[in-house]
Design an enzyme around this catalytic site. Structure first.
Site, mmCIF file in Angstrom:
data_model
loop_
_atom_site.group_PDB
_atom_site.id
_atom_site.type_symbol
_atom_site.label_atom_id
_atom_site.label_comp_id
_atom_site.label_asym_id
_atom_site.label_seq_id
_atom_site.Cartn_x
_atom_site.Cartn_y
_atom_site.Cartn_z
ATOM 1 N N CYS A 193 0.829 -1.205 0.000
ATOM 2 C CA CYS A 193 0.000 0.000 0.000
ATOM 3 C C CYS A 193 0.862 1.253 0.000
ATOM 4 O O CYS A 193 1.700 1.447 0.886
ATOM 5 C CB CYS A 193 -0.908 -0.006 1.220
ATOM 6 S SG CYS A 193 -1.809 1.529 1.467
ATOM 7 N N TYR A 235 -7.454 4.518 -9.571
ATOM 8 C CA TYR A 235 -7.260 3.628 -8.428
ATOM 9 C C TYR A 235 -8.193 2.421 -8.508
ATOM 10 O O TYR A 235 -7.781 1.282 -8.261
ATOM 11 C CB TYR A 235 -7.516 4.411 -7.144
ATOM 12 C CG TYR A 235 -7.416 3.583 -5.885
ATOM 13 C CD1 TYR A 235 -6.201 3.020 -5.487
ATOM 14 C CD2 TYR A 235 -8.523 3.384 -5.069
ATOM 15 C CE1 TYR A 235 -6.110 2.265 -4.324
ATOM 16 C CE2 TYR A 235 -8.439 2.644 -3.904
ATOM 17 C CZ TYR A 235 -7.232 2.080 -3.546
ATOM 18 O OH TYR A 235 -7.142 1.342 -2.397
ATOM 19 N N GLU A 292 1.147 -0.684 -6.946
ATOM 20 C CA GLU A 292 1.251 0.611 -6.283
ATOM 21 C C GLU A 292 2.719 0.897 -5.986
ATOM 22 O O GLU A 292 3.421 0.050 -5.417
ATOM 23 C CB GLU A 292 0.436 0.617 -4.982
ATOM 24 C CG GLU A 292 -1.068 0.485 -5.210
ATOM 25 C CD GLU A 292 -1.879 0.644 -3.939
ATOM 26 O OE1 GLU A 292 -1.314 1.112 -2.917
ATOM 27 O OE2 GLU A 292 -3.071 0.308 -3.962
ATOM 28 N N ASP A 328 -3.208 -7.196 2.861
ATOM 29 C CA ASP A 328 -3.569 -6.615 1.568
ATOM 30 C C ASP A 328 -3.240 -7.623 0.469
ATOM 31 O O ASP A 328 -2.071 -7.968 0.263
ATOM 32 C CB ASP A 328 -2.788 -5.322 1.320
ATOM 33 C CG ASP A 328 -3.176 -4.214 2.279
ATOM 34 O OD1 ASP A 328 -4.331 -4.213 2.736
ATOM 35 O OD2 ASP A 328 -2.326 -3.357 2.570
ATOM 36 N N TYR A 372 -0.298 -5.039 -4.924
ATOM 37 C CA TYR A 372 0.526 -4.983 -3.719
ATOM 38 C C TYR A 372 1.843 -5.730 -3.881
ATOM 39 O O TYR A 372 2.572 -5.923 -2.912
ATOM 40 C CB TYR A 372 -0.254 -5.551 -2.528
ATOM 41 C CG TYR A 372 -1.519 -4.798 -2.226
ATOM 42 C CD1 TYR A 372 -1.471 -3.453 -1.884
ATOM 43 C CD2 TYR A 372 -2.764 -5.414 -2.309
ATOM 44 C CE1 TYR A 372 -2.637 -2.748 -1.617
ATOM 45 C CE2 TYR A 372 -3.932 -4.710 -2.046
ATOM 46 C CZ TYR A 372 -3.870 -3.383 -1.700
ATOM 47 O OH TYR A 372 -5.020 -2.683 -1.435
ATOM 48 N N CYS A 419 -2.240 1.974 7.431
ATOM 49 C CA CYS A 419 -0.900 1.666 6.927
ATOM 50 C C CYS A 419 -0.692 0.170 7.059
ATOM 51 O O CYS A 419 -0.581 -0.344 8.171
ATOM 52 C CB CYS A 419 0.169 2.427 7.695
ATOM 53 S SG CYS A 419 1.856 1.980 7.204
ATOM 54 N N CYS A 437 18.879 -5.532 6.382
ATOM 55 C CA CYS A 437 19.425 -5.675 5.038
ATOM 56 C C CYS A 437 20.828 -5.096 4.990
ATOM 57 O O CYS A 437 21.033 -3.940 5.357
ATOM 58 C CB CYS A 437 18.548 -4.958 4.020
ATOM 59 S SG CYS A 437 19.210 -4.980 2.339
#
Length: 224
Positions: A55, A86, A98, A133, A138, A203, A212
């Site tokens: 998202c 959208y 997205e 999601d 996504y 969110c 990472c």
């Protein structure tokens, strides 16, 4: 944030929605947090990078908070439909994901540092979803703006795969592809800096908790 398809599946170019030559909406002039223009052309000393990590509401906030970022904007990329809406993207009929376009000053923040933020802010092993999601929009993706950026992004994917594998995660599904063949289409005005204007807004992104390494050489070996 939603998807109309029960089983996410990317359309072919022939199956994708037709789209339109001109957008149905305009963009705000400036970023609500950073105060700089959303649309280009951008100052010559800046660079552009495109990140898809679920998202775009939460993803955009991650990047506008990073030092050295000049502006960010939410949009759609990696599909076939021109100037999508959208609702069209969420239908699964455009092929887009997205994304957040990040315009940054390389003298203040490196592309490698932004890649580190990208990898650590989501789970890149989930395919057509990010947490709760679900949908092709996504999926995780990196769209690069130079051969050097392409090589750097691919190396970072390999490095992160090693540490994810060592931590028990599966295969990274992130696409790393040139942006030149995959136009970026800005999202509607109400998506831009959404979490600045809606502080309690949704969110859905979250990382794996696995750090990472920046650069392949820093990745710990899993051999032996």
């Amino acid at each position: 944030m939603f998807s109309y398809r029960r089983t996410p599946e990317l359309p072919t170019r022939e199956e994708a929605l037709t789209g339109r030559a001109e957008p149905l909406f305009g963009l705000p002039a400036v970023h609500t947090v950073l105060g700089n223009p959303l649309a280009g052309p951008y100052p010559a000393h800046l660079q552009v990078a495109d990140f898809g990590l679920g998202c775009f509401w939460g993803a955009e906030r991650k990047f506008w908070q990073a030092p050295g970022v000049w502006t960010t904007l939410a949009g759609y990329q990696g599909g076939f439909t021109e100037n999508p809406t959208y609702e069209e993207v969420c239908s699964g009929g455009t092929g887009h994901t997205e994304v957040v376009r990040v315009v940054f000053d390389p003298s203040l923040v490196s592309y490698e540092a932004l890649l580190k933020l990208f990898w650590e802010s989501h789970d890149p092993t989930q395919g057509f979803r990010q947490g709760n999601d679900v949908g092709t929009q996504y999926r995780s993706a990196l769209y690069t703006h130079s051969p050097a950026a392409q090589a750097t992004a691919e190396a970072s994917r390999e490095a992160y795969q090693r540490v994810l594998t060592a931590s028990g995660y599966g295969t990274i599904t992130t696409a790393v592809l040139p942006a030149s063949e995959r136009p970026f289409w800005p999202a509607e005005a109400y998506h831009q800096q959404y979490l600045d204007r809606n502080i309690n807004g949704y969110c859905g992104i979250g990382g794996t908790g696995v750090a990472c390494p920046i650069g392949v050489a820093e990745a710990p070996s899993t051999d032996g």
